[in-house]
Design a protein around this motif. Structure first.
Motif, PDB file in Angstrom:
ATOM      1  N   ALA A 160     -11.525   6.801   0.303  1.00 23.28           N
ATOM      2  CA  ALA A 160     -11.668   5.492  -0.522  1.00 23.28           C
ATOM      3  C   ALA A 160     -10.977   5.168  -1.532  1.00 23.28           C
ATOM      4  O   ALA A 160     -11.171   4.523  -2.613  1.00 23.28           O
ATOM      5  N   GLN A 161      -9.736   5.895  -1.696  1.00 25.13           N
ATOM      6  CA  GLN A 161      -8.672   5.637  -2.616  1.00 25.13           C
ATOM      7  C   GLN A 161      -7.401   5.334  -2.296  1.00 25.13           C
ATOM      8  O   GLN A 161      -7.030   5.719  -0.925  1.00 25.13           O
ATOM      9  N   ALA A 162      -6.450   4.437  -2.786  1.00 25.53           N
ATOM     10  CA  ALA A 162      -5.074   4.353  -2.397  1.00 25.53           C
ATOM     11  C   ALA A 162      -4.550   5.726  -2.911  1.00 25.53           C
ATOM     12  O   ALA A 162      -4.896   6.566  -3.464  1.00 25.53           O
ATOM     13  N   VAL A 163      -3.337   5.966  -1.965  1.00 22.99           N
ATOM     14  CA  VAL A 163      -2.500   7.196  -2.217  1.00 22.99           C
ATOM     15  C   VAL A 163      -2.158   7.097  -3.451  1.00 22.99           C
ATOM     16  O   VAL A 163      -1.938   6.013  -3.983  1.00 22.99           O
ATOM     17  N   SER A 164      -1.523   8.188  -4.196  1.00 25.89           N
ATOM     18  CA  SER A 164      -1.077   8.097  -5.501  1.00 25.89           C
ATOM     19  C   SER A 164       0.309   8.616  -5.745  1.00 25.89           C
ATOM     20  O   SER A 164       0.575   9.580  -5.414  1.00 25.89           O
ATOM     21  N   LEU A 182       6.008  10.333   4.662  1.00 23.74           N
ATOM     22  CA  LEU A 182       5.313   9.454   5.367  1.00 23.74           C
ATOM     23  C   LEU A 182       3.985   8.648   4.842  1.00 23.74           C
ATOM     24  O   LEU A 182       3.168   9.435   4.585  1.00 23.74           O
ATOM     25  N   MET A 183       4.198   7.475   4.745  1.00 18.42           N
ATOM     26  CA  MET A 183       2.798   6.800   4.314  1.00 18.42           C
ATOM     27  C   MET A 183       2.322   5.559   5.168  1.00 18.42           C
ATOM     28  O   MET A 183       3.172   5.142   6.230  1.00 18.42           O
ATOM     29  N   ILE A 184       1.036   5.448   5.173  1.00 18.60           N
ATOM     30  CA  ILE A 184       0.486   4.148   5.816  1.00 18.60           C
ATOM     31  C   ILE A 184       0.370   2.969   5.049  1.00 18.60           C
ATOM     32  O   ILE A 184      -0.565   3.227   4.081  1.00 18.60           O
ATOM     33  N   HIS A 185       0.833   1.727   5.289  1.00 20.61           N
ATOM     34  CA  HIS A 185       0.705   0.939   4.362  1.00 20.61           C
ATOM     35  C   HIS A 185      -0.576   0.170   4.256  1.00 20.61           C
ATOM     36  O   HIS A 185      -1.284   0.238   3.104  1.00 20.61           O
ATOM     37  N   CYS A 186      -1.088  -0.094   5.253  1.00 20.05           N
ATOM     38  CA  CYS A 186      -2.481  -0.372   5.353  1.00 20.05           C
ATOM     39  C   CYS A 186      -3.561   0.699   6.373  1.00 20.05           C
ATOM     40  O   CYS A 186      -3.246   0.568   7.343  1.00 20.05           O
ATOM     41  N   GLU A 187      -4.187   1.564   5.639  1.00 18.16           N
ATOM     42  CA  GLU A 187      -5.052   2.619   6.312  1.00 18.16           C
ATOM     43  C   GLU A 187      -6.173   1.861   6.832  1.00 18.16           C
ATOM     44  O   GLU A 187      -7.040   1.729   6.313  1.00 18.16           O
ATOM     45  N   THR A 188      -6.316   1.400   8.229  1.00 18.33           N
ATOM     46  CA  THR A 188      -7.249   0.765   8.626  1.00 18.33           C
ATOM     47  C   THR A 188      -8.422   1.611   9.073  1.00 18.33           C
ATOM     48  O   THR A 188      -9.607   0.973   9.445  1.00 18.33           O
ATOM     49  N   GLY A 189      -8.355   3.200   8.952  1.00 18.10           N
ATOM     50  CA  GLY A 189      -9.449   3.892   9.146  1.00 18.10           C
ATOM     51  C   GLY A 189     -10.702   3.320   8.053  1.00 18.10           C
ATOM     52  O   GLY A 189     -11.692   3.277   8.489  1.00 18.10           O
ATOM     53  N   ALA A 190     -10.260   3.150   6.725  1.00 15.25           N
ATOM     54  CA  ALA A 190     -11.333   2.437   6.000  1.00 15.25           C
ATOM     55  C   ALA A 190     -10.848   1.105   5.524  1.00 15.25           C
ATOM     56  O   ALA A 190     -11.725  -0.061   5.053  1.00 15.25           O
ATOM     57  N   GLY A 191      -9.649   0.764   5.669  1.00 18.35           N
ATOM     58  CA  GLY A 191      -9.159  -0.415   5.221  1.00 18.35           C
ATOM     59  C   GLY A 191      -8.287  -0.766   3.963  1.00 18.35           C
ATOM     60  O   GLY A 191      -8.199  -1.572   3.298  1.00 18.35           O
ATOM     61  N   VAL A 192      -7.857   0.491   3.483  1.00 20.33           N
ATOM     62  CA  VAL A 192      -7.073   0.691   2.195  1.00 20.33           C
ATOM     63  C   VAL A 192      -5.735   0.118   2.313  1.00 20.33           C
ATOM     64  O   VAL A 192      -4.934   0.308   3.093  1.00 20.33           O
ATOM     65  N   LEU A 193      -5.257  -0.521   1.096  1.00 20.46           N
ATOM     66  CA  LEU A 193      -3.915  -1.078   0.945  1.00 20.46           C
ATOM     67  C   LEU A 193      -3.423  -0.067  -0.193  1.00 20.46           C
ATOM     68  O   LEU A 193      -3.682   0.256  -1.185  1.00 20.46           O
ATOM     69  N   ILE A 211       9.111   7.095   5.446  1.00 18.95           N
ATOM     70  CA  ILE A 211       8.669   6.698   6.767  1.00 18.95           C
ATOM     71  C   ILE A 211       7.371   5.548   6.623  1.00 18.95           C
ATOM     72  O   ILE A 211       6.489   6.322   6.287  1.00 18.95           O
ATOM     73  N   VAL A 212       7.449   4.307   6.807  1.00 17.76           N
ATOM     74  CA  VAL A 212       6.508   3.598   6.697  1.00 17.76           C
ATOM     75  C   VAL A 212       5.632   3.196   7.854  1.00 17.76           C
ATOM     76  O   VAL A 212       6.148   2.220   8.714  1.00 17.76           O
ATOM     77  N   ASP A 213       4.328   3.721   8.070  1.00 15.96           N
ATOM     78  CA  ASP A 213       3.600   3.107   9.125  1.00 15.96           C
ATOM     79  C   ASP A 213       3.222   1.648   8.618  1.00 15.96           C
ATOM     80  O   ASP A 213       1.901   1.641   7.822  1.00 15.96           O
ATOM     81  N   ALA A 214       3.577   0.470   9.122  1.00 14.24           N
ATOM     82  CA  ALA A 214       3.138  -0.921   8.609  1.00 14.24           C
ATOM     83  C   ALA A 214       2.485  -1.651   9.898  1.00 14.24           C
ATOM     84  O   ALA A 214       2.355  -2.828   9.750  1.00 14.24           O
ATOM     85  N   MET A 215       1.973  -0.774  10.690  1.00 21.07           N
ATOM     86  CA  MET A 215       1.375  -1.121  11.766  1.00 21.07           C
ATOM     87  C   MET A 215       0.401  -2.596  11.612  1.00 21.07           C
ATOM     88  O   MET A 215       0.404  -3.604  12.135  1.00 21.07           O
ATOM     89  N   SER A 216      -0.620  -2.362  10.656  1.00 22.07           N
ATOM     90  CA  SER A 216      -1.672  -3.242  10.282  1.00 22.07           C
ATOM     91  C   SER A 216      -1.258  -4.357   9.230  1.00 22.07           C
ATOM     92  O   SER A 216      -2.010  -5.111   8.620  1.00 22.07           O
TER      93      SER A 216
END
Lengths: 421, 421
Positions: A160-164, A182-193, A211-216
């Motif tokens: 429930a938090q953004a990465v820091s 490696l980071m995920i831009h929008c983590e759709t597991g919960a929906g976090v930006l 490396i950015v996972d910008a899938m969503s």
């Protein structure tokens, strides 16, 4: 009205010469359309109403125009198809202003194939990947990295938090062996930006690959390769560009490209090899998903006509706002605080009402025309609703209404969870 | 004639409200169809004639009915789509009578992805793969096997010969460390039909695993899992089943399945994991190419209606015979002797006539409505013509005529090669 061929198709769901077939079971009505000497949809169950709208974060509802682009066959070696590949590649770079800094490598398969290909191509075999983990898709990325034999460390955050970026800073200071983040831009597991720019700045300061996972997020949220430094950025056809699923693509920084040669242990997913071959021949190395690519080209044309990324974000934001407002009126509580809620997919707490059961709720919402998405959190019960696809606030308002009807059907009095956060 | 939605599409190439656009260049006519509030194909160049027929061994020309199945969107989590996956999986086993002995695992990506996934999943990390090599696709398989770190030995044969079961027998006797044999049923590099049954018998006798790349034979040439023992057999959607490209599938023998766990170094291409997840949830692990799968289901329905494998083989054989006869009349000489020529794709020697140039020849044939395929042999100049796809002898006769017209256009007097074999 000019008719050259005698082939006419009625879209929507009233095919020409429609008739029920007596041998069709009740559960599976079969529709049959006779079109000249063709019989169409003989074996496909066809609904007698509008298809349910997908509130899922890919596959999603695409426009009719995008799907119609798939009604032709293309030779993968042919100049016409080569032009489609070139056009799509150029468009993808343009969307993030990456023409000067990056190349784009399309890849067959789902988005996860492109994530794996990016890690396997960019990270040398003795590299060390730090995964900023605040959700299920981060854990998947960590898994594929370690499976390929790359040393992988996970920096955990709450779902429930953004990465820091500060925690990243500390981790990089503590372990100099980390070569890539490696980071995920929008983590759709919960929906976090997640804060892409801040993470990129920390990586740039420490000279670490990113490396950015910008899938969503690709196409919907702002990404600017001129001001945000990344080694690789990954997305896919069937997400915010509103194409159909079947291919991904990776933007690779030109400066790191030469060092990528020979990193991959996979032939199919070697992006260096894919890129080198494509530059030389303008073709894909292995059979491309021709219809998927042509649909993506058509989807991108509509993306540009709509006004590009800012217009798409505005539509998705309006969709998300309509959804949040409407669901709040029914008592539903979103899982995330507003400041980290991306307008891509919203996670809602399951209602406390004992009449609630996700499967029944899903089926009821589907009967009213909308496909919801299950939750992805392991600790608490949730469900998800996507805001993306070729839909607008009209459809989102209808979706909220469908949820209200589903509640009525099941006797759910109120959407509030057991304990509101 | 019943119209519910006001959306009407004219297939063929006379869209409603068709008009020329003044800004279209001569080279690239743009067609525009206004359909209610939609504008269709605004950005796609639309030919004013029938699309060229693909004489390429995948992507190939698919039926209109197959393409029309792609005009709907599907939620990958939804019961309707789960039913499509189950139906396709069952059909694929049925085609080779593998219900009792094998499971089928679909995989995103091109056929090569499935070949790599099969080798990576079936062969343990300390395994030893012997590749029976009589063509370009065999070499590709050997490359992906060794890239994944599997010990790989190549048993070379001439491109113009079938692989030899006797040579395999000798190789297995000479090196007991070989754990798996990899063969290609129909090597489309030249078009050779390899002796599957005899190779399988040798492998069974030596208790060696057999991996069969049946990419270009599955559905057209007879394969019977009840009498032909194989550990893994690979094919794809866009070949003789006449679907669109975008996914492959692997039949795995039930007896070897447990030993496959943990072999793969790839998450995306781990067929054990893909199978276990699919058995448990009926879903794909990662986003499936929904439209490609639904098109494959529709293509399989037509395959069954046509009469299954024997009917498809008969059509392709008739196509191949029509092609060989017609091309012979123009002087062209096939590369292979008739006894090993599979009715899938035919390699022809390039004409000796000095007016011949493949690129010009290709372009001329395309202007007359047919897409040819370049040769894949490194030593001699050839070109290839596919016999597969949703086409019959009418189209093959037209193709020969198109070749004759292309020869006229280029001033090629005769199709004979420099030295007939």
């Amino acid at each position: 009205m000019q008719i050259v061929n005698n082939i006419i198709v009625f879209l929507g769901f009233a095919p020409l010469h429609f008739r029920f077939r007596p041998r069709a079971s009740r559960a599976k009505l079969l529709a049959c359309a006779s079109i000249g000497r063709y019989r169409i949809f003989e074996n496909t169950p066809m609904p007698l109403h509008r298809d349910a709208i997908l509130l899922t974060p890919g596959p999603l509802t695409t426009s009719l125009r995008t799907k119609l682009a798939m009604l032709r066959d293309w030779g993968s070696w042919d100049a016409d198809f080569i032009a489609v590949t070139a056009s799509v590649r150029k468009s993808l770079l343009d969307i993030v202003h990456g023409q000067d800094s990056h190349v784009v490598v399309p890849l067959q398969g789902s988005g996860t194939f492109s994530v794996e290909a990016a890690v396997g191509t960019v990270v040398p075999r003795d590299g060390h990947v730090l995964v900023l983990d605040n959700g299920a898709y981060c854990k998947r990325a960590a898994k594929l990295s370690s499976l390929m034999g790359r040393r992988t460390t996970v920096l955990p955050f709450d779902d429930a938090q953004a990465v820091s970026p500060m925690a990243l800073e500390a981790a990089l200071q503590a372990d100099a062996s980390i070569s890539h983040v490696l980071m995920i831009h929008c983590e759709t597991g919960a929906g976090v930006l997640n804060p892409l720019q801040a993470v990129a700045d920390v990586c740039a300061r420490h000279a670490k690959g990113l490396i950015v996972d910008a899938m969503s997020s690709f196409g919907a949220l702002p990404i600017d390769a001129r001001t945000t430094r990344f080694d690789a950025l990954i997305a896919a056809s069937g997400k915010c560009l509103e194409g159909v699923p079947g291919m991904g693509f990776v933007l690779l920084h030109k400066q790191i490209l030469p060092a990528c040669e020979g990193n991959s242990q996979s032939l199919a997913m070697d992006l260096f090899d894919q890129h080198a071959y494509m530059e030389k021949t303008r073709q894909w190395r292995f059979t491309p998903p021709t219809h998927v690519l042509v649909a993506l080209q058509e989807a991108i044309a509509q993306f540009i006509e709509e006004g590009g990324q800012s217009a798409r974000l505005a539509r998705y934001q309006a969709n998300c706002d309509t959804l949040l407002r409407g669901m709040a009126a029914l008592g539903f509580v979103p899982f995330l605080p507003p400041d980290i809620q991306a307008p891509i997919i919203v996670t809602f707490h399951a209602p406390a009402d004992r009449a609630y059961d996700f499967k029944k709720f899903y089926d009821a919402a589907k009967r009213h025309g909308f496909i919801l998405y299950p939750g992805k959190l392991t600790q608490i019960e949730t469900f998800r609703v996507g805001c993306i696809g070729a839909i607008g606030t009209v459809e989102m308002a209808q979706a909220v209404h469908a949820v209200a009807l589903a509640m009525q059907d099941l006797g759910i009095a109120h959407g509030a969870p057991a304990s509101a956060p």
